[in-house]
Design a protein around this motif. Sequence first.
Motif, PDB file in Angstrom:
ATOM      1  N   ILE A 217       0.845  -1.205   0.000  1.00  0.00           N
ATOM      2  CA  ILE A 217       0.000   0.000   0.000  1.00  0.00           C
ATOM      3  C   ILE A 217       0.874   1.247   0.000  1.00  0.00           C
ATOM      4  O   ILE A 217       0.618   2.227  -0.684  1.00  0.00           O
ATOM      5  CB  ILE A 217      -0.935   0.006   1.236  1.00  0.00           C
ATOM      6  CG1 ILE A 217      -2.024  -1.041   1.056  1.00  0.00           C
ATOM      7  CG2 ILE A 217      -1.533   1.390   1.458  1.00  0.00           C
ATOM      8  CD1 ILE A 217      -2.923  -1.217   2.267  1.00  0.00           C
ATOM      9  N   GLU A 218       1.969   1.180   0.764  1.00  0.00           N
ATOM     10  CA  GLU A 218       2.803   2.367   0.893  1.00  0.00           C
ATOM     11  C   GLU A 218       3.579   2.676  -0.388  1.00  0.00           C
ATOM     12  O   GLU A 218       3.742   3.819  -0.761  1.00  0.00           O
ATOM     13  CB  GLU A 218       3.784   2.150   2.046  1.00  0.00           C
ATOM     14  CG  GLU A 218       4.493   3.409   2.416  1.00  0.00           C
ATOM     15  CD  GLU A 218       4.901   3.412   3.884  1.00  0.00           C
ATOM     16  OE1 GLU A 218       5.888   4.061   4.167  1.00  0.00           O
ATOM     17  OE2 GLU A 218       4.235   2.760   4.702  1.00  0.00           O
ATOM     18  N   GLU A 219       4.066   1.638  -1.066  1.00  0.00           N
ATOM     19  CA  GLU A 219       5.022   1.882  -2.143  1.00  0.00           C
ATOM     20  C   GLU A 219       4.487   1.702  -3.559  1.00  0.00           C
ATOM     21  O   GLU A 219       5.076   2.185  -4.496  1.00  0.00           O
ATOM     22  CB  GLU A 219       6.243   0.965  -1.957  1.00  0.00           C
ATOM     23  CG  GLU A 219       7.090   1.348  -0.763  1.00  0.00           C
ATOM     24  CD  GLU A 219       7.753   2.712  -0.921  1.00  0.00           C
ATOM     25  OE1 GLU A 219       7.957   3.166  -2.055  1.00  0.00           O
ATOM     26  OE2 GLU A 219       8.060   3.337   0.099  1.00  0.00           O
ATOM     27  N   ALA A 220       3.402   0.938  -3.735  1.00  0.00           N
ATOM     28  CA  ALA A 220       2.980   0.637  -5.114  1.00  0.00           C
ATOM     29  C   ALA A 220       1.994   1.683  -5.617  1.00  0.00           C
ATOM     30  O   ALA A 220       1.405   2.428  -4.843  1.00  0.00           O
ATOM     31  CB  ALA A 220       2.357  -0.753  -5.164  1.00  0.00           C
ATOM     32  N   ASP A 221       1.821   1.731  -6.949  1.00  0.00           N
ATOM     33  CA  ASP A 221       0.823   2.635  -7.541  1.00  0.00           C
ATOM     34  C   ASP A 221      -0.516   1.938  -7.686  1.00  0.00           C
ATOM     35  O   ASP A 221      -1.569   2.539  -7.554  1.00  0.00           O
ATOM     36  CB  ASP A 221       1.291   3.088  -8.925  1.00  0.00           C
ATOM     37  CG  ASP A 221       2.565   3.881  -8.814  1.00  0.00           C
ATOM     38  OD1 ASP A 221       2.556   4.876  -8.068  1.00  0.00           O
ATOM     39  OD2 ASP A 221       3.577   3.518  -9.430  1.00  0.00           O
ATOM     40  N   VAL A 222      -0.461   0.646  -8.018  1.00  0.00           N
ATOM     41  CA  VAL A 222      -1.684  -0.152  -8.135  1.00  0.00           C
ATOM     42  C   VAL A 222      -1.417  -1.481  -7.430  1.00  0.00           C
ATOM     43  O   VAL A 222      -0.328  -2.032  -7.544  1.00  0.00           O
ATOM     44  CB  VAL A 222      -2.047  -0.420  -9.617  1.00  0.00           C
ATOM     45  CG1 VAL A 222      -3.293  -1.286  -9.708  1.00  0.00           C
ATOM     46  CG2 VAL A 222      -2.273   0.883 -10.372  1.00  0.00           C
ATOM     47  N   ILE A 223      -2.415  -1.971  -6.696  1.00  0.00           N
ATOM     48  CA  ILE A 223      -2.253  -3.242  -5.983  1.00  0.00           C
ATOM     49  C   ILE A 223      -3.173  -4.272  -6.616  1.00  0.00           C
ATOM     50  O   ILE A 223      -4.363  -3.997  -6.828  1.00  0.00           O
ATOM     51  CB  ILE A 223      -2.614  -3.063  -4.495  1.00  0.00           C
ATOM     52  CG1 ILE A 223      -1.657  -2.058  -3.869  1.00  0.00           C
ATOM     53  CG2 ILE A 223      -2.544  -4.388  -3.747  1.00  0.00           C
ATOM     54  CD1 ILE A 223      -2.174  -1.439  -2.607  1.00  0.00           C
TER      55      ILE A 223
END
Length: 439
Positions: free
Chosen positions: A80-86
């Motif tokens: 959640i902190e680092e990605a643009d889309v999960i």
Amino acid sequence: MGNIVAIVGRPNVGKSTFFNRLTKSRRAIVNEEAGTTRDRQYGKSEWNGREFSVIDTGGWVVNSTDVFEDEIKRQVMLAIEEADVIMFLVDIQGGVTDLDIEVAQILRRSTKPVMLVCNKSDTFDLQYQAAEFYKLGLDEPFIISAINGLGTGDLLDELVARFPVDEAEEDADLEELPRLAVVGRPNAGKSSFINALIGEDRTIVTDIAGTTRDSIYMRFNKFNYDFYLVDTAGIRKKAKVNEDLEYYSVVRSIRAIEHSDVCILMLDATRGLESQDLNIFSLIQKNKKGLVVCVNKWDLVENKTSTDIKAWEKSIRERLSPFVDFPIIFASALTKQRVLKVLEMAARVYENKRRKVPTAKLNEYLLPIIGAYPPPALKGKYIKIKYVTQLPNTQVPTFVFFANLPQYVKEPYRRFLENKIRSKWDFHGTPVQIFIRNK
């Protein structure tokens, strides 16, 4: 600039198989047993002209019989902190589990785009079981089979549509200056290197935040150098200690590498070249960035002789081959020995990356060489290369050779051509691309 996509989910829902399909590789080990993916997997993928990095947050569970929950929650929080889309993968055959419900609860609270992906719908009839997953409260599920590719095209179309605004335009307001990223695994001395450059005189460094990714560029302007340092792990905020520091630093490195022109790869002289260094090196290669290798903590090495240096250089180039034409500098951030030399090299690599060779000169030099050493004939067919030119406006120097049978020119001959170009023009530190096209 690339975007980062994280694949999360409980063990054995097919994250690694899906990762392999996206990155067209067999890198992740796929096994029926839960929690097989021990290593973090990173790869590049492309769809409809948009490039993105994929991270498989595969089972980092210390012991498969342990309680998975805390570990998986940590992966999800990091994603959640680092990605643009999960991408949240669930197993359509196994149905909704308690762990899926817990992960969904965490994801619903996040502001990041989340895509619910029902994997393992390997036959047509299984699709109807997707209805059960509506109770996770995460929009409509995408139904796919990572093994046979069913539904992955539609999923990727939707994924690319959810990326944030392409920040190429946003970065355009930064002046045309080289962007350097200092990357390396934790404790290789990145922070001390940057502090050695910046020193106490912080006023010459300006933080430019506010690009979509809040990746911070720091303007560095002294000793006749003017460039942007791309912030990597450690400059902006220390990751909370209980988080997976190695994973964290690699995700940060991906960001920094994608935002930079030239990467300074820091190695620790007391530890040599380790597998995580090779991981970061392959990211630099995949992203086609310039490279300067800096062997830091050289002051800690006892009785340094020129043979030591030669042995070091040889082993580094062997491990990083076939790309061997890059500078290696032995420095110490602590004593500031050769720190400016590293900058000097990075500036030179940046210039080399932008070097343009006139077509006339290319042909004048290369055609006689090709005439004397033509590509080996294949199946009795002779390959003739007529003409060569450098493409304009490319990320790295790119040369196109026009031939009658381009499909028969193999990798060793391309390398031969690349070496000839490098021996005549200075492309030290930058990757070079060679294409063979039909004339």
